[in-house]
Design a protein around this motif. Structure first.
Motif, PDB file in Angstrom:
ATOM      1  N   TYR A  69       0.861  -1.130   0.082  1.00 26.98           N
ATOM      2  CA  TYR A  69       0.091  -0.104  -0.029  1.00 26.98           C
ATOM      3  C   TYR A  69       0.924   1.281   0.078  1.00 26.98           C
ATOM      4  O   TYR A  69       0.386   2.384  -0.136  1.00 26.98           O
TER       5      TYR A  69
ATOM      6  N   GLU B 128      -4.227   2.857  -3.991  1.00 24.06           N
ATOM      7  CA  GLU B 128      -5.003   1.781  -3.155  1.00 24.06           C
ATOM      8  C   GLU B 128      -5.556   0.552  -3.979  1.00 24.06           C
ATOM      9  O   GLU B 128      -5.640  -0.389  -3.518  1.00 24.06           O
ATOM     10  N   LYS B 129      -6.306   0.979  -5.170  1.00 23.50           N
ATOM     11  CA  LYS B 129      -6.796   0.037  -6.089  1.00 23.50           C
ATOM     12  C   LYS B 129      -5.967  -0.872  -6.297  1.00 23.50           C
ATOM     13  O   LYS B 129      -5.996  -2.039  -6.383  1.00 23.50           O
TER      14      LYS B 129
ATOM     15  N   ALA C  10      -4.753  -3.011  -3.657  1.00 18.01           N
ATOM     16  CA  ALA C  10      -5.495  -4.206  -3.255  1.00 18.01           C
ATOM     17  C   ALA C  10      -5.476  -5.309  -4.194  1.00 18.01           C
ATOM     18  O   ALA C  10      -5.549  -6.746  -3.729  1.00 18.01           O
TER      19      ALA C  10
ATOM     20  N   ASP D  68      -4.980 -12.026  -0.320  1.00 16.42           N
ATOM     21  CA  ASP D  68      -5.713 -11.271   0.578  1.00 16.42           C
ATOM     22  C   ASP D  68      -6.786 -10.414  -0.355  1.00 16.42           C
ATOM     23  O   ASP D  68      -6.338  -9.524  -0.899  1.00 16.42           O
TER      24      ASP D  68
ATOM     25  N   LYS E 205      -9.764  -9.030   0.489  1.00 20.03           N
ATOM     26  CA  LYS E 205     -10.829  -8.409   1.146  1.00 20.03           C
ATOM     27  C   LYS E 205     -10.987  -7.109   0.575  1.00 20.03           C
ATOM     28  O   LYS E 205     -12.100  -6.472   0.655  1.00 20.03           O
ATOM     29  N   ASP E 206     -10.120  -6.329   0.170  1.00 21.09           N
ATOM     30  CA  ASP E 206     -10.253  -5.137  -0.189  1.00 21.09           C
ATOM     31  C   ASP E 206     -10.256  -4.635  -1.533  1.00 21.09           C
ATOM     32  O   ASP E 206     -10.144  -3.533  -2.088  1.00 21.09           O
TER      33      ASP E 206
ATOM     34  N   ASP F 116     -11.474  -3.516  -5.047  1.00 16.39           N
ATOM     35  CA  ASP F 116     -12.532  -2.778  -5.628  1.00 16.39           C
ATOM     36  C   ASP F 116     -13.590  -3.622  -6.304  1.00 16.39           C
ATOM     37  O   ASP F 116     -13.435  -4.519  -7.042  1.00 16.39           O
TER      38      ASP F 116
END
Length: 845
Positions: free
Chosen positions: A168, A173-174, A177, A186, A188-189, A191
């Motif tokens: 990160y 951010e996108k 993830a 992972d 979970k985050d 988009d």
């Protein structure tokens, strides 16, 4: 087949499948209990060992129930508790950290994962059952905590958190993830829009820990250790230990377990000096995983992972081009450069000659051109072989994709030719950027690749015929498809074997050639092709027929389906002439009813067009799902013909219906959805179905939106062949849809029914979810419905359906069905009478 171990593994998988189908996997051992015996909202005190965790939850195994009134006093007073066969997820307050391996006692409110109650709906209970999880504790509180701990597993979790934070810091951010899902497992985050984009284009598989990860990490370490001089055994152990640690860090997903297990079998073969066989390793891992958890056979991830490898190992070699049809294997860029350098060195200072004469105008440039031409032909062949491999995976997994997702991206075979070659450099640079301080700049390469993926997916999204949606296949279609595919593989494999035998100058059974022309490559293989003049064409036709089998759907008759949307209404009317009409769709108790219930149901049925949406009134429990369909239908290749609303006075439309009109104008499909308004007396006919609006009338009041609910009377005429004796006059049945009409609206509705002499109907949708004062006695006496359907949420806070209404319905003699008890309810006509089908024969607790 010279793979006895594979056949044994396949036999064990078949036995497990039969046991699962017979319900044997649900048996609870003596002295244990199952989470299926617990009820929602029960307060539980349990103890177990933490084997997995995330920011807000811990996962407990070896669970013992110490306090629960579901089992009487024994659980609360025995002091020893009752062991449970499933694991639990416990939702803890934010910031609570419990080391992995620690034994804890937790108290909270039990919430089971729900089963699907509608066709096409995601079945959370089945999904979590494949993970051996029986439910979760909400608002859990830790009551006691031991001192034990798994230092390695807990250290791996801390390392994962550290690496995730680093990703990160490197990426936006996108993209962070996506890289976190790709490298750390992972998701979970992620988009949601990007995830849907990848899914629609058939590349969501790139976000799973799979064989590519294992090849890059495990085989790289193994070969590196071998190059520095380590013997086979220590090198194999080193690569295996690293992969097991990586699997522990990323969570041992289904595909990761399969890939790591196959790697371990390969390393065992290297140490034992045995040849590695991919299909045998695949079969062994399938048998081992299914023996440990038979519910894997209900998991789309398990079936897709194993069938993809099966496609690569069985179908791809058969579909691949024969060596005799090309001058050589595909060439990489490095191979092309080596050939150019070699030819340049050979020709320096020497004029090229053809039949002893100098070749003018060529020289080194001609040799470079020849080398480049050869390289391009090799690259073209390699690209074609990659396309064949991608096609093989698609063919092998097609029925599984349709069974679970009801549609398939048409262009995914071609899109993967762009996506997959970039996966290896993206993973290598991503791993280096994540693991090595100072190499974060390499993340720019991954950023560029990810954005190119998104751009290309967006381009493919806009192509016509982007998605094929035949609906959920029948079992006979799946069986017939795999029989045809197996036939093509066997026939083509036999033909390729004969061609190869002829090319090498031996007979197909491995003996010596009987004629000299076999040595020249014109023996049985070539002659065999002459004896199979339509071989390739017949194979293509067989594969096309196998695929088109899924487009075969039974003739659609008139039917009405009441979907279980919780506290709300959602009714789909399908006519024998092919029209689809949606009457309301919304819920106040279930979120995302349009995305998670309506869209999957439409895809399950293979419905790509809704001719009209009728919204009775603007309450959220009747419209929010329909609005979601307007917002996302275009992206999912589902179009809406028009939106029809109640004809309330003009001055009130903007205030009360303005949001619905705006949703129609801004619909995601190519053109805005036309909006119309209906009042009593308006109607239309579609083949054997006639629709008449019976409410609201002229100038209804607008203070109570329920009072002006749009109501419809539908008459279905069935063909004579559907009657019980196959002859005679056509039969018919009727339906009355009432929305939430009440009070003065219900009085006006009754007057309209009397004016039209509508009585003795077949099916009635009870008004207002079965509220206390709805569907009064006078209306029931006039209608005398044979069947009454109540759509309401299970254990809803309004007390629907009310006891007084149920008493009135029972006294009227009507049969009563409820979506809260039977799930989705479908009513159609068969053999001279109406047929009622329940999606859930027994609703779960």
């Amino acid at each position: 087949m010279k793979r006895p171990l594979f056949l044994v593994a396949l036999f064990l998988v078949v036995i497990a499948a039969l046991r699962l189908g017979a319900g044997g996997a649900d048996d609870v051992p003596s002295g244990f209990v199952s989470a299926r015996q617990l009820e929602a909202a029960r307060e539980l005190l349990i103890a177990g060992q933490v084997y997995q965790k995330d920011e807000s939850s811990i996962y407990l195994k070896s669970v013992v129930i110490y306090k629960s009134d579901a089992f009487g006093q024994s659980a609360g007073d025995s002091g020893q508790g009752i062991p449970c066969v499933e694991n639990f997820i416990c939702e803890l307050p934010e910031g609570t950290d419990v080391p992995l391996g620690r034994t804890v006692a937790v108290e909270g409110s039990f919430a089971p994962y729900s089963h699907a109650t509608n066709p096409g709906e995601f079945d959370a209970a089945v999904y979590y059952r494949t993970l051996s999880i029986g439910g979760k504790l909400r608002k859990a509180r830790i009551k006691a905590c031991g001192e034990d701990r798994w230092p390695v597993r807990d250290g791996l979790y801390e390392l994962k958190c550290f690496l995730k934070e680093r990703l990160y810091r490197i990426f936006p951010e996108k993209e962070a993830a996506v890289m976190s899902a790709l490298l750390l497992g992972d998701k979970k985050d992620l988009d949601s829009e990007l995830k849907d984009l990848y899914k629609r284009n058939g590349i969501l598989h790139i976000l799973s820990i799979s064989s590519l990860h294992i090849t890059i990490i495990g085989m790289t370490v193994y070969r590196l250790l071998r190059r520095i001089g380590l013997p086979i055994c220590p090198a194999a152990i080193g690569g295996s230990v690293l992969l097991l640690l990586y699997g522990g860090m990323t969570g041992f997903s289904v595909s990761a377990c399969r890939a790591i297990g196959m790697y371990l079998i390969r390393m065992f073969g290297e140490v034992a000096g045995r040849t590695y066989d991919m299909l045998t390793a695949l079969g062994v891992m399938g048998a081992v995983m299914v023996a440990g958890n038979p519910y894997y056979l209900q998991s789309s991830g398990f079936l897709l992972s194993f069938s993809s490898v099966l496609g690569i190992g069985v179908v791809s070699p058969v579909l691949a081009l024969s060596p005799s049809k090309s001058s050589g294997k595909g060439l990489k860029a490095g191979d092309i450069a080596k050939r150019i350098r070699s030819r340049v060195l050979k020709t320096q200072g020497e004029p090229l000659k053809v039949q002893g004469q100098p070749l003018k105008g060529q020289g080194i440039a001609g040799e470079i051109g020849a080398a480049l031409g050869e390289g391009c032909r090799g690259l073209g062949r390699g690209l074609l072989q990659s396309a064949m491999a991608s096609l093989s995976i698609t063919l092998t997994t097609l029925p599984i994709q349709l069974w679970f997702y009801y549609e398939i991206p048409v262009y995914s075979v071609f899109l993967n030719l762009f996506v997959l070659p970039l996966m290896k450099p993206m993973m290598i640079t991503g791993l280096l950027a994540m693991l090595v301080p100072g190499l974060g700049i390499l993340g720019g390469i991954d950023y560029f690749i990810l954005n190119s993926y998104e751009f290309v997916c967006g381009c493919f999204d806009r192509l016509p015929f982007h998605t094929w949606n035949p609906g959920c296949p029948r079992v006979w279609q799946i069986v017939a498809y795999y029989v045809l595919l197996a036939g093509v593989v066997l026939v083509r494999g036999h033909r390729k074997q004969k061609e190869e035998a002829g090319r090498l100058g031996i007979s197909a059974d491995g003996g010596l050639p009987e004629r000299n022309d076999a040595v020249m490559g014109r023996a049985d293989g070539i002659c065999g092709r002459r004896r199979w003049p339509l071989g390739p064409a017949a194979e293509v036709c067989a594969l096309a027929a196998a695929v088109l089998l899924f487009a075969c759907r039974p003739a659609q008759g008139n039917s009405v389906t009441f979907l279980d949307v919780g506290q709300g209404d959602c009714i789909l009317v399908r006519t024998a002439s092919g029209e689809n009409f949606l009457f309301d769709c919304g819920s106040s108790s279930r979120k995302g009813v349009g995305k998670y219930l309506l869209l999957p149901y439409l895809k399950y049925e293979g419905i790509r067009n809704i001719d009209a949406i009728f919204l009775s009134h603007p309450d959220a429990d009747h419209v929010n799902g329909a609005v979601e369909l307007l917002e996302t239908g275009g992206e999912n290749n589902i179009t809406v013909g028009q939106l029809l609303l109640p004809a309330i006075p003009q001055e009130a439309r903007q205030e009360q219906l303005g949001d619905l009109e705006r949703a129609a104008r801004e619909a995601s499909q190519e053109a805005p959805v036309p909006v119309g308004y209906l009042r009593a007396g308006m109607g239309f006919r579609c083949g054997s179905a006639a629709f008449t609006c019976v409410h609201p009338g002229e100038g209804p009041g607008t203070e109570d939106v329920n009072a002006y609910s749009e109501c419809f009377y539908v008459e279905f005429r069935e063909s004579a062949r559907d009657s019980q004796d196959g002859g005679g006059e056509a039969a018919g049945w009727t339906l009355l849809l009432t929305g939430d009409v009440q009070n003065e609206g219900e009085t006006a509705l009754q007057e309209e029914l009397e004016a039209r002499d509508i009585r003795d109907i077949t099916v009635l949708k009870a008004a207002h979810h079965g509220s206390k004062n709805s569907t009064p006695k006078g209306l029931l006496e006039r209608l005398s419905p044979r069947l009454t359907v109540i759509s309401s949420g299970r254990n809803n806070r309004y007390g629907h359906p009310h006891a007084e209404l149920l008493k009135r319905l029972e006294e009227s003699g009507t049969a009563i069905v409820q979506t809260a008890q039977q799930g989705a309810i479908t009513v159609d006509f068969s053999r001279g009478g109406i047929r009622v089908t329940f999606f859930c024969t027994e609703m779960p607790k």
